[in-house]
Structures are given as structure tokens and as C-alpha cells.
Write a protein that holds these residues in place. Structure first.
Motif, short mmCIF file in Angstrom:
data_model
loop_
_atom_site.label_atom_id
_atom_site.label_comp_id
_atom_site.label_asym_id
_atom_site.label_seq_id
_atom_site.Cartn_x
_atom_site.Cartn_y
_atom_site.Cartn_z
N GLN A 128 0.86 -1.19 0.00
CA GLN A 128 0.00 0.00 0.00
C GLN A 128 0.89 1.23 0.00
O GLN A 128 1.84 1.33 0.78
CB GLN A 128 -0.88 -0.01 1.25
CG GLN A 128 -1.71 1.23 1.41
CD GLN A 128 -2.44 1.25 2.74
OE1 GLN A 128 -2.26 0.39 3.59
NE2 GLN A 128 -3.27 2.25 2.92
N LEU A 188 1.42 4.84 1.09
CA LEU A 188 0.88 5.65 2.18
C LEU A 188 0.77 7.10 1.75
O LEU A 188 1.74 7.71 1.33
CB LEU A 188 1.77 5.53 3.42
CG LEU A 188 1.93 4.10 3.96
CD1 LEU A 188 2.92 4.08 5.11
CD2 LEU A 188 0.59 3.54 4.40
N GLY A 189 -0.45 7.64 1.82
CA GLY A 189 -0.68 9.04 1.53
C GLY A 189 -0.86 9.39 0.06
O GLY A 189 -0.93 10.56 -0.29
N ARG A 197 6.36 6.86 0.74
CA ARG A 197 6.37 5.72 1.66
C ARG A 197 5.45 4.63 1.15
O ARG A 197 4.36 4.90 0.67
CB ARG A 197 5.92 6.14 3.06
CG ARG A 197 6.85 7.11 3.71
CD ARG A 197 6.50 7.44 5.15
NE ARG A 197 5.09 7.42 5.44
CZ ARG A 197 4.59 6.99 6.59
NH1 ARG A 197 5.37 6.55 7.53
NH2 ARG A 197 3.28 7.01 6.79
N GLN A 238 3.98 0.72 2.41
CA GLN A 238 3.90 -0.29 3.47
C GLN A 238 3.70 -1.64 2.81
O GLN A 238 2.80 -1.82 1.98
CB GLN A 238 2.75 -0.01 4.42
CG GLN A 238 2.69 -1.03 5.54
CD GLN A 238 1.64 -0.68 6.58
OE1 GLN A 238 1.13 0.42 6.61
NE2 GLN A 238 1.34 -1.64 7.43
N ILE A 272 8.16 -0.94 6.04
CA ILE A 272 7.89 0.33 5.39
C ILE A 272 9.08 0.65 4.50
O ILE A 272 10.23 0.63 4.97
CB ILE A 272 7.69 1.45 6.43
CG1 ILE A 272 6.48 1.15 7.31
CG2 ILE A 272 7.51 2.79 5.74
CD1 ILE A 272 6.35 2.08 8.48
N GLU A 301 7.62 2.68 12.35
CA GLU A 301 7.82 4.13 12.18
C GLU A 301 9.07 4.62 12.90
O GLU A 301 9.79 5.48 12.39
CB GLU A 301 6.59 4.89 12.69
CG GLU A 301 5.34 4.67 11.87
CD GLU A 301 5.40 5.32 10.51
OE1 GLU A 301 6.17 6.28 10.30
OE2 GLU A 301 4.66 4.87 9.63
N ARG A 330 -0.20 10.30 10.10
CA ARG A 330 -1.38 9.74 9.42
C ARG A 330 -2.60 10.50 9.77
O ARG A 330 -2.79 11.05 10.74
CB ARG A 330 -1.58 8.29 9.82
CG ARG A 330 -0.53 7.40 9.22
CD ARG A 330 -0.92 5.99 9.50
NE ARG A 330 0.17 5.15 9.06
CZ ARG A 330 0.09 3.87 8.99
NH1 ARG A 330 -1.00 3.26 9.33
NH2 ARG A 330 1.10 3.16 8.59
#
Length: 173
Positions: A109, A111-112, A128, A130, A139, A154, A173
Motif C-alpha cells: 500500500q 501511504l498518503g 512511503r 507499506q 515500510i 515508524e 497519518r
């Protein structure tokens, strides 16, 4: 003179040898019990990082706008072949191997964002990804200039980022 009585205890050398054997056995058992999901995920992360860096290099060299995206759940199609789990949009066909995971059960996935912009500019912005396989999670992170690096959480990502010169803490997040 009386004959010397044999000692009733162990010598220091004998005790050290026993401790050495116990330590070696414990180490070998620890290596053999390593988390298979974690090993598989680390291998996937290294491969994905290398593929992304190859796509970045091709995008810069050819001046192409290239995006990386996940295609959704990797599954088997009607012919029994694995469908693509990820793809590089904007590269010529055959420029990179098909976007399949080495191990089934791996998921990714971004991220963001929905996709990553990989070029043609040398600076791509902070990104980033995941990855997960079973209970293991990693990550992949970059500051946009350096390569993607893998971290387990993290806190480790922030520590690696600081050591590699990545800019600022991970986004919230």
C-alpha cells in the motif's frame, strides 16, 4: 609424601568450553527458528526497492513520466497465472519484469497517495510504501533523492531516515 588426591570439581577451561558449546547451540537454534514471513518480506522489499530504483533511472534517462501503483489484490486469473500486483505506468513494455510478488500473500500500500511519481525529475518528493506478508510488516521510505530503504516500524524508519539524511520525521497519518 602422600599421593595427590584428584580434584572433585571442574577446571575453568572445562566450564568455559561448556559455556561456549551452549552459546553456539543457542545461536544455531535461533537462526533456524527465524521468522519466515519476515525473511520473505525483507526479500520482497529489497526486490521492490531495486525495481523502483531501476524505473527511476529509466525515467530520468529517457525523460518519461513514470508512475508506480499497486493494482489491487494479487490473485490467479482464469488461466491459472498470477495477475499483476503492481505496475510501472509510462515505461515501455518489457522494460522491467512483470509486477508480481515472489511470494503469494504479500500485499502493498502506498501511504498518503494512490501512486508514486518516479520521474523524469531527479527529485520525486518524499514517498512511503507499506508492505505486509502474514504478520510481518515493513515500510519502504525515501526522501525523494536517495533510494528507498526498508524499516520494520515508524521509529526504525525515522532512525534510518536520520542516518541516511532523509528530511524530517515521517508524515503523520
Amino acid at each position: 609424601m602422600t599421593p595427590a588426591r584428584p580434584s572433585a570439581g571442574f577446571t575453568l577451561i572445562e566450564l568455559l568450553m561448556v559455556l561456549l558449546l551452549v552459546a553456539m547451540t543457542t545461536g544455531l537454534i535461533g537462526l533456524s527458528l527465524r521468522d519466515d514471513d519476515g525473511v520473505r518480506l525483507e526479500r520482497e522489499a529489497q526486490r521492490l526497492s531495486a525495481l523502483i530504483e531501476a524505473a527511476r533511472a529509466q525515467a530520468r534517462a529517457s525523460g518519461l513520466v513514470v508512475h508506480f501503483e499497486f493494482t489491487g489484490e494479487a490473485a490467479r486469473d482464469d488461466a491459472g497465472a498470477d495477475s499483476l500486483a503492481f505496475r510501472f505506468v509510462g515505461l515501455p513494455d518489457g522494460a522491467l519484469p512483470p509486477g508480481r510478488w515472489l511470494q503469494s500473500g504479500t500485499r502493498g500500500q502506498i501511504l498518503g497517495a494512490r501512486s508514486l511519481l518516479l520521474g523524469p525529475e531527479p527529485l520525486i518528493g518524499r514517498q512511503r510504501i507499506q508492505l505486509s506478508h502474514g504478520e510481518a510488516h515493513l515500510i519502504l521510505i525515501t526522501d525523494g533523492l536517495g533510494p528507498f530503504i526498508a524499516a520494520h516500524d515508524e521509529a526504525e524508519a525515522a532512525a534510518l531516515a536520520a542516518g541516511q539524511g532523509l528530511i524530517g520525521p515521517p508524515p503523520q497519518r
